[in-house]
Write an enzyme that holds these catalytic residues in place. Structure first.
Site, PDB file in Angstrom:
ATOM      1  N   SER A   1       0.759  -1.257  -0.109  1.00 18.86           N
ATOM      2  CA  SER A   1       0.121  -0.084   0.156  1.00 18.86           C
ATOM      3  C   SER A   1       0.822   1.219  -0.043  1.00 18.86           C
ATOM      4  CB  SER A   1      -0.900  -0.186   1.183  1.00 18.86           C
ATOM      5  OG  SER A   1      -0.243   0.248   2.383  1.00 18.86           O
TER       6      SER A   1
ATOM      7  N   PRO B   1       6.274   7.909   5.831  1.00 17.85           N
ATOM      8  CA  PRO B   1       6.496   7.916   6.849  1.00 17.85           C
ATOM      9  C   PRO B   1       5.583   8.769   7.938  1.00 17.85           C
ATOM     10  CG  PRO B   1       8.308   8.430   5.636  1.00 17.85           C
ATOM     11  CD  PRO B   1       7.200   8.575   4.705  1.00 17.85           C
ATOM     12  N   ASP B   2       4.754   9.856   7.393  1.00 16.67           N
ATOM     13  CA  ASP B   2       3.814  10.574   8.070  1.00 16.67           C
ATOM     14  C   ASP B   2       2.430   9.853   8.226  1.00 16.67           C
ATOM     15  OD1 ASP B   2       5.687  12.510   8.759  1.00 16.67           O
ATOM     16  OD2 ASP B   2       5.429  13.423   7.103  1.00 16.67           O
TER      17      ASP B   2
END
Length: 106
Positions: free
Chosen positions: A94, A100-101
């Site tokens: 996905s 990362p956020d």
């Protein structure tokens, strides 16, 4: 033929992949939202009208964390496929995994 195995169990994966010529990896850890956290966010957004009401909180079942399923489970599947001589391997993921956020990565 479709076979299933526990992605955290190397021996089960080896047995499942024996004789396979192709593997499609599409496993993912499944978050379970904590219901009270949604109520808290909605209260902050609707009643208190906060611009940043926060994010809902999630939990994962024991043995089903992203590290255990998405990282270690994927590695075990790749290793089992290599050992079994699988010729084709498709890894489905996905977009959240590359962000990362993304709230699921926190």
């Amino acid at each position: 033929e479709i076979v299933q195995a526990d992605v955290t169990d190397g021996a089960a994966l080896a047995a499942a992949m024996a004789g396979c010529d192709s593997v499609v990896l599409c496993t993912s850890a499944v978050p379970q939202i904590l219901p009270f956290s949604i109520a808290k966010v909605l209260f902050k957004k609707v009643v208190l009208r906060r611009a940043e009401p926060g994010r809902p909180k999630f939990k994962f079942a024991p043995g089903g964390t992203p590290e255990e399923v998405d990282w270690l489970g994927a590695k075990l599947q790749i290793d089992a496929a290599k050992a079994a001589g699988v010729k084709r391997f498709v890894f489905v993921s996905s977009m959240g995994g590359t962000q990362p956020d993304n709230f699921l990565n926190s």
